[in-house]
Design a protein around this motif. Structure first.
Motif, PDB file in Angstrom:
ATOM      1  N   LYS A   1      -7.159 -44.153 -18.641  1.00 57.40           N
ATOM      2  CA  LYS A   1      -7.063 -43.110 -19.666  1.00 57.40           C
ATOM      3  C   LYS A   1      -6.313 -43.632 -20.883  1.00 57.40           C
ATOM      4  O   LYS A   1      -5.422 -44.467 -20.771  1.00 57.40           O
ATOM      5  CB  LYS A   1      -6.380 -41.863 -19.111  1.00 57.40           C
TER       6      LYS A   1
ATOM      7  N   ARG B   1      -7.737 -39.193 -22.685  1.00 57.97           N
ATOM      8  CA  ARG B   1      -9.177 -39.302 -22.432  1.00 57.97           C
ATOM      9  C   ARG B   1      -9.449 -40.353 -21.361  1.00 57.97           C
ATOM     10  O   ARG B   1      -8.784 -41.375 -21.303  1.00 57.97           O
ATOM     11  CB  ARG B   1      -9.930 -39.711 -23.705  1.00 57.97           C
TER      12      ARG B   1
ATOM     13  N   THR C   1     -10.389 -33.722 -24.814  1.00 55.98           N
ATOM     14  CA  THR C   1     -10.917 -34.909 -24.128  1.00 55.98           C
ATOM     15  C   THR C   1     -12.076 -35.581 -24.851  1.00 55.98           C
ATOM     16  O   THR C   1     -12.339 -36.759 -24.612  1.00 55.98           O
ATOM     17  CB  THR C   1     -11.391 -34.536 -22.714  1.00 55.98           C
ATOM     18  N   ASN C   2     -12.779 -34.850 -25.727  1.00 58.02           N
ATOM     19  CA  ASN C   2     -13.981 -35.400 -26.357  1.00 58.02           C
ATOM     20  C   ASN C   2     -13.615 -36.156 -27.631  1.00 58.02           C
ATOM     21  O   ASN C   2     -13.027 -35.594 -28.557  1.00 58.02           O
ATOM     22  CB  ASN C   2     -14.968 -34.269 -26.664  1.00 58.02           C
ATOM     23  N   LEU C   3     -13.967 -37.433 -27.675  1.00 57.23           N
ATOM     24  CA  LEU C   3     -13.595 -38.272 -28.813  1.00 57.23           C
ATOM     25  C   LEU C   3     -14.318 -37.849 -30.079  1.00 57.23           C
ATOM     26  O   LEU C   3     -13.726 -37.840 -31.167  1.00 57.23           O
ATOM     27  CB  LEU C   3     -13.901 -39.742 -28.490  1.00 57.23           C
TER      28      LEU C   3
END
Length: 626
Positions: free
Chosen positions: A281, A285, A57-59
């Motif tokens: 989303k 994400r 999920t973390n860019l």
């Protein structure tokens, strides 16, 4: 600065003149935080599951992983450690191997370790966060003695839009191998990360804008606000009582983090308003959200709007066969089973696969679509299952995850499954059964949690008999079966589909009655995809925003002429006397049909299976007076 200066500060609270001001301030903050100088290792704050969630999920984590190949060109990962920490000082990714990795693990300098200055004393990650600037910490400048064998450089990573610190990139090595240009090298990679981040944010914003535009199609009034994940306004719509709706930004962000989507939204003053908050989303994400505050009206009307925004609401049609498919798809979506979607090309197999994904409990994870016909037969296995570093000529040094790993937690849509090489079919069957993949060049299986939706425009049973498709794979996929009817089988849906497509292109256009008759009389071998192309073509040539018969593609008009000759012997209205002759002229058939319909030209054209304008052209051709 030497060990003696550190010892004087710890034991005697004396500050030597050769200690940099930033280090002195950090040491004092460490004392106030209650950090023990003899701390052996940093606190562990994240477990393996937490790291896996962050990775998906973390860019910044994803960008860091993308740059790992570039890092190898400049750093020896056996001598240098590059670590990514989030805005709280928690390490979420590392680039290091060998003895250095093992040594750093002894002090918990790895994923999950908490290196905020208030938890682990002076260090490049925590002190860069506290001082809000890039910094180098060497040897005895660390507050904790156990960190003294290492030197590190920390550079803040700033949000491309609001410039707030979102993380720290840290370069660490043992003191003897610490490069003189460590800070500048780290800064170069931070610049690269920020540039890639900015490009992703632009795509995120476009995604939010598209979702906002789609959502507004069902809104006639009320207040609607679209924001990105940092609170920036992407778009807004105000038709309610509140013309200034910026006050909804903190509310939106707070509820998005909670993952809430309610009919009543609590405001800062303790009151509730009717509305909903919808996360947006992209690639799994959460990139922003849409807040809808409604005016007072019946809750039933509001719920009807919510239902119109369901994943299946995009699948337009009222034909009984089509509605039965949608109901079956809804039931399938609720169960975690493989799905096989069959139907002709252009019937919407990928659209229904997306709707199933978005209606399932996997909706917050990735949906990946792969066209099996486009896979290179020699490289298909590496594309689907991934490969180890250097597994074959041309392989990346870092290796690569395959489509199954990339879709972990989500849905993998395998279109044109019939075109998959037979050798890959056997590997796919094993993945479905074992829920594990083995990368090319590796021997250790990796667990994956992926839902498979396969699609084909072939008769797979015939392909099984021909030896082109494995029967065991067919039965494993054919758990949830959906067969999509062709557009020819759901002709009653053509007007609503045509108008829906036209509305999405330009809602100022209309289709006149004669053109709509042509659309309804055409056989549509390319199904909905061909219908969309025809509408797009007509919009280009239509005048005065009205699509007429002559604006449609030539294939449709030629098809109508062919249907005319068939229509001559298909007149079935009970008003029309059945002809006892086996052969009659076109002129007689025209006249008899018109007479049977009491000279109602619209009714006569329908009986003949042609448009009214074509009927008039035929009358003119035979010089018939009616």
């Amino acid at each position: 600065m030497n060990e003696k200066a550190w010892e004087n500060f710890i034991v005697k609270n004396q500050v030597s003149k050769d200690i940099p001001e930033d280090i002195v301030m950090s040491w004092k903050r460490s004392v106030r935080a209650g950090i023990r100088p003899d701390l052996k290792k940093a606190p562990q704050i994240l477990n393996h599951q937490d790291i896996q969630h962050i990775a998906s999920t973390n860019l910044l984590h994803r960008i860091f992983s993308q740059l790992s190949g570039e890092m190898e060109k400049y750093f020896n990962k056996y001598d240098i450690s590059l670590s990514l920490a989030d805005e709280e000082g928690r390490i979420i990714a590392s680039f290091v191997e060998g003895q250095l990795k093992e040594t750093l693990q002894e002090i918990r300098f790895y994923e999950g370790g908490h290196w905020n200055e208030s938890k682990s004393g002076t260090n490049a990650i925590g002190t860069a966060l506290a001082a809000d600037k890039a910094i180098v910490i060497k040897g005895a400048q660390h507050f904790c003695e156990n960190w003294h064998p290492f030197s590190c450089a920390g550079v803040p990573i700033r949000h491309p839009l609001n410039q707030k610190i979102a993380g720290i990139l840290d370069l660490t090595s043992v003191n003897e191998l610490f490069p003189d240009n460590a800070l500048s090298l780290t800064a170069v990679f931070v610049q690269s990360m920020e540039s890639l981040w900015h490009a992703e944010l632009l795509q995120d914003t476009e995604k939010i804008r598209q979702e906002f535009k789609t959502y507004l199609k069902n809104i006639k009034e009320d207040d609607v606000l679209a924001v990105d994940s940092s609170g920036g306004i992407v778009d807004k719509f105000t038709k309610g009582s509140n013309q200034d709706i910026e006050h909804l930004i903190p509310l939106t962000l707070r509820n998005l983090k909670k993952g809430e989507n309610k009919e009543e939204i609590p405001l800062e003053n303790g009151t509730d308003v009717k509305g909903r908050i919808i996360p947006v989303k992209r690639n799994g994400r959460m990139v922003g959200g849409i807040t809808h505050i409604r005016k007072e009206r019946s809750l039933g009307a509001f719920r009807q709007e919510q239902n119109s925004d369901s994943p299946f609401s995009r699948l337009i049609g009222q034909n009984d066969n089509w509605k039965q498919v949608i109901e079956s798809a809804k039931r399938v979506a609720a169960r975690n089973m493989p799905v096989l979607v069959t139907g002709e090309s252009g019937t919407g197999k990928e659209l229904i696969a997306q709707a199933i994904h978005e209606a399932s409990d996997r909706k917050n994870h990735t949906f990946l679509a792969v066209n099996c016909a486009s896979l290179n037969h020699e490289l298909a296995a590496s594309e689907l299952f991934g490969y180890a570093p250097g597994a074959f000529t041309g392989a990346l040094k870092t290796g690569k995850k395959g489509w199954f790993e990339a879709a972990d937690g989500g849905t993998l849509f395998l279109d044109e499954i019939s075109e998959m090489p037979s050798s890959i079919q056997a590997m796919l069957l094993r993945v479905l059964q074992e829920k594990q993949v083995i990368r090319i060049g590796e021997h250790t299986p990796r667990s994956v949690n992926v839902r498979i939706i396969a699609a084909s425009n072939r008769d797979l049973k015939e392909w099984i008999q021909a030896g082109k498709f494995r029967s065991d794979l067919y039965f494993r996929l054919n758990v949830g079966r959906l067969h999509l009817p062709s557009l020819h089988e759901r002709k009653t849906d053509i007007p609503v589909l045509a108008n829906h497509i036209l509305k999405n292109i330009d809602n100022q256009f209309q289709i006149d009655a004669c053109a709509m008759e042509v659309l309804q009389n055409y056989s549509w071998p390319g199904n909905v995809r061909e219908l969309q192309n025809a509408i797009e073509y007509a919009v280009l040539y239509a005048r005065d925003r009205v699509i007429k018969e002559h604006d449609l593609p030539g294939d449709l008009l030629n098809n109508e002429n062919q249907r005319y000759s068939m229509g001559l012997h298909l007149v079935s209205n009970e008003k029309n006397r059945q002809s006892k002759e086996t052969k009659i002229s076109e002129e007689d058939q025209l006249l008899k049909t018109i007479e049977a319909c009491r000279f109602n030209m619209t009714q006569a054209s329908k009986e003949l299976g042609i448009s009214r304008s074509t009927l008039y052209r035929r009358l003119k051709k035979y010089e018939l007076q009616v």
